[in-house]
Write a protein that holds these residues in place. Structure first.
Motif, PDB file in Angstrom:
ATOM      1  N   ARG A   1      -6.950  10.040  -1.247  1.00 42.90           N
ATOM      2  CA  ARG A   1      -6.351   9.545  -2.490  1.00 42.90           C
ATOM      3  C   ARG A   1      -7.293   8.584  -3.215  1.00 42.90           C
ATOM      4  O   ARG A   1      -6.863   7.832  -4.082  1.00 42.90           O
TER       5      ARG A   1
ATOM      6  N   MET B   1      -5.093   5.554   2.751  1.00 43.76           N
ATOM      7  CA  MET B   1      -5.605   5.926   1.417  1.00 43.76           C
ATOM      8  C   MET B   1      -6.368   7.252   1.445  1.00 43.76           C
ATOM      9  O   MET B   1      -6.870   7.681   0.417  1.00 43.76           O
TER      10      MET B   1
ATOM     11  N   LEU C   1       0.985   3.966  -3.146  1.00 44.32           N
ATOM     12  CA  LEU C   1       0.587   5.351  -2.914  1.00 44.32           C
ATOM     13  C   LEU C   1       1.772   6.304  -2.780  1.00 44.32           C
ATOM     14  O   LEU C   1       1.592   7.523  -2.748  1.00 44.32           O
TER      15      LEU C   1
ATOM     16  N   PHE D   1      -7.815  -2.180  -2.350  1.00 45.52           N
ATOM     17  CA  PHE D   1      -8.967  -1.551  -1.704  1.00 45.52           C
ATOM     18  C   PHE D   1     -10.080  -2.582  -1.471  1.00 45.52           C
ATOM     19  O   PHE D   1     -10.640  -2.689  -0.378  1.00 45.52           O
TER      20      PHE D   1
ATOM     21  N   LEU E   1       0.823  -1.217   0.000  1.00 48.24           N
ATOM     22  CA  LEU E   1       0.000   0.000   0.000  1.00 48.24           C
ATOM     23  C   LEU E   1       0.860   1.273   0.000  1.00 48.24           C
ATOM     24  O   LEU E   1       0.658   2.163  -0.848  1.00 48.24           O
TER      25      LEU E   1
ATOM     26  N   LEU F   1      -4.147  -0.681  -6.777  1.00 48.53           N
ATOM     27  CA  LEU F   1      -4.794  -0.039  -5.634  1.00 48.53           C
ATOM     28  C   LEU F   1      -6.252  -0.497  -5.514  1.00 48.53           C
ATOM     29  O   LEU F   1      -6.754  -0.717  -4.408  1.00 48.53           O
TER      30      LEU F   1
END
Ligand code: HEM
Ligand code: HEM
Length: 471
Positions: free
Chosen positions: A298, A295, A231, A312, A227, A308
């Motif tokens: 974003r 997150m 990001l 998620f 993650l 992502l």
């Protein structure tokens, strides 16, 4: 500390980089073959509910194929894929090469030998009976245990060589998971627990710890690395991650008896399992909040990054599936749902919506970094949407159908009525399952492109934000 995962650069020589990439490719490719095999069996099982006389030969009976499906998804697909990713994360986050590449390959062979031998044994009718998720004859389970020991040893050795002072959070989870599972797998083969109520108790312990102390920590470890990578920002709270780690360890091992509520197991043991199932909300909500807050702000990036999106969905699968599990453990709801298809819905919400989506997120985020090859955006999107829609149909159909089934039984309706009431839901499960299976073929193609394809720049529209930060 927080910047650690985004800050490290490859400190390995080109040869060591290549060795790490080959290992990740080998684990991912074999895992993908197991996914294709196991879910082809899953489809066949699903269609047998509508056409029980289809493929009636002894080798293709439901009783033999069902444990082949569950063991192949658990130990062929999810275990191999997660171990490959765990090795990659251990080496990268520790800024070192693997302690032993040879041991990683030996582990790969042992895992695969166990899975092939277990599958063949089950199909020939040799099994350890009613021991769920450990139906493989015990000598084969010893081979799997040997693979686990090799993996735990190699992960510890790798992290011990780290160039940083601290052990990055991911490695707490993955090493913890590998060590706990050695214990769980050992308890599962010790002969003196395997009779009477002891066997029931150990069955609950094994079943729930296989999912809670093996797949869950390995996946969470991958989240904590992938993650921040995707990001390019640190995890929201390192301390919350550590807190979730310890509470997971305190609460999980003791909840197995919730599989056997209303059984002859001592009532206090069942109640303890329920209380700790509620306590599980602490690590589950703590961990999920940590990922979602990482997150924060974003969410628009979701549209641009399929890795992502997969992660998620995995986080939401973890949050919703585990919270559902807490409610499922209450006696009042077990009365309705126990032994119904609702539980099959829960199994797939968690093992598919959480574990499998998380693995896909990890593979799409990390394999291109290892090999330099990215899949096409079309391949990513077809895989994502088919798997998401398919599993949504699967889980919703069985959750509604399973509730109707349970209410039929409670209301004393004839058993055959509950079968008739399930028919349309089983058809929908078949439709969802077909979409899921098709998505796996696309995934296999994507794995091929990432592993052996022509080098495709890690495309800005799909994967730009997963490139190793210059650091
Ligand atoms: C195409 C995708 C899939 C299909 C069509 C499918 C289908 C099925 C079917 C028909 C059953 C038997 C249900 C019953 O006995 O009533 C089953 C059980 C199970 N499957 Fe799958 N499956 C799929 C993917 C997966 C994956 C990827 C995993 C794990 C990573 C998985 C884990 C399980 C587990 C744990 C059970 C046992 C559930 C329980 O006893 O509660 N399945 N599956
Ligand atoms: C942490 C919170 C969780 C709780 C409290 C919980 C609770 C439960 C309960 C009560 C059952 C038994 C249902 C029954 O027999 O009627 C069950 C079954 C199951 N759960 Fe969970 N669950 C949780 C999380 C998970 C996760 C994260 C996974 C997967 C990674 C998972 C996988 C499964 C599977 C595969 C079964 C089916 C076992 C069987 O074959 O009987 N659960 N869960």
């Amino acid at each position: 500390m927080q910047a650690q995962v985004t800050a490290h650069r490859s400190t390995l020589s080109e040869k060591e980089d290549r060795a790490l990439a080959s290992m990740l490719v080998a684990y991912t490719v074999t895992a993908t073959l197991w996914l294709l095999f196991a879910t082809a069996i899953g489809i066949l099982l699903a269609y047998k509910f509508g056409a029980p006389d289809f493929a009636p030969g002894a080798w293709l009976t439901f009783g033999r194929l069902r444990p082949i499906h569950t063991n192949a998804t658990f130990y062929g697909w999810a275990s191999l894929a997660l171990v490959g990713l765990a090795y990659y994360v251990a080496a990268r986050s520790s800024g070192t090469r693997l302690y032993s590449a040879k041991l990683a390959w030996i582990g790969l062979v042992l895992f695969n030998v166990a899975a092939v031998a277990g599958t063949v044994a089950l199909d020939l009718g040799y099994n350890d009976g009613n021991l769920e998720y450990r139906e493989w004859p015990w000598p084969i389970r010893l081979v799997f245990l040997a693979a686990l020991v090799v993996t735990a040893w190699n992960l510890i050795g790798t992290v011990a060589r780290r160039s940083t002072e601290d052990i990055y959070l991911s490695n707490w989870y993955t090493i913890g998971g590998a060590l706990w599972t050695c214990i769980i797998a050992l308890v599962a083969v010790l002969p003196w627990y395997q009779y009477g109520l002891g066997q029931v108790s150990v069955s609950g312990y094994y079943m729930h710890n296989a999912v809670g102390m093996w797949f869950t920590p390995l996946v969470l470890g991958i989240f904590y690395y992938a993650l921040p990578k995707v990001l390019s920002r640190p995890i929201y709270s390192y301390a919350l991650g550590v807190f979730a780690f310890w509470t997971n360890l305190v609460f999980y091992p003791i909840i197995g008896a919730h599989h056997f509520l209303f059984s002859p197991l001592p009532w206090w043991l069942q109640t303890t399992a329920i209380v700790f199932s509620v306590a599980m909300l602490v690590p589950v909500w703590g961990g999920s909040a940590n990922f979602l807050l990482t997150m924060r702000g974003r969410l628009r990036d979701l549209v641009h990054s399929y890795p992502l999106m997969f992660i998620f969905v995995g986080v939401i699968g973890y949050l919703v599936g585990s919270t559902q599990g807490t409610f499922e453990a209450f006696r009042s709801l077990q009365e309705v749902w126990h032994l119904t298809n609702f539980t099959i819905g829960h199994s797939h919400l968690t093992m598919y919506g959480f574990v499998t989506f998380a693995i896909w997120g990890g593979v799409y985020a990390l394999l291109p970094l290892a090999t330099g090859n990215a899949p096409s955006r079309l391949g990513l999107s077809v895989h994502f949407w088919m798997a998401l829609v398919g599993s949504f149909i699967y889980v919703i159909a069985l959750s509604i159908g399973g509730t109707i089934q349970g209410l039929d039984w409670i209301n004393g309706r004839p058993f055959i009525q509950s079968i008739q009431d399930m028919q349309s839901y089983w058809v929908w499960r078949g439709v969802g399952g077909a979409l899921m299976f098709l998505s796996h073929i696309v995934f296999a193609w994507n794995v091929w492109c990432m592993s052996f394809g022509r080098s495709r720049a890690i495309a800005p529209h799909a994967l730009s934000n997963v490139e190793e930060p210059a650091g």
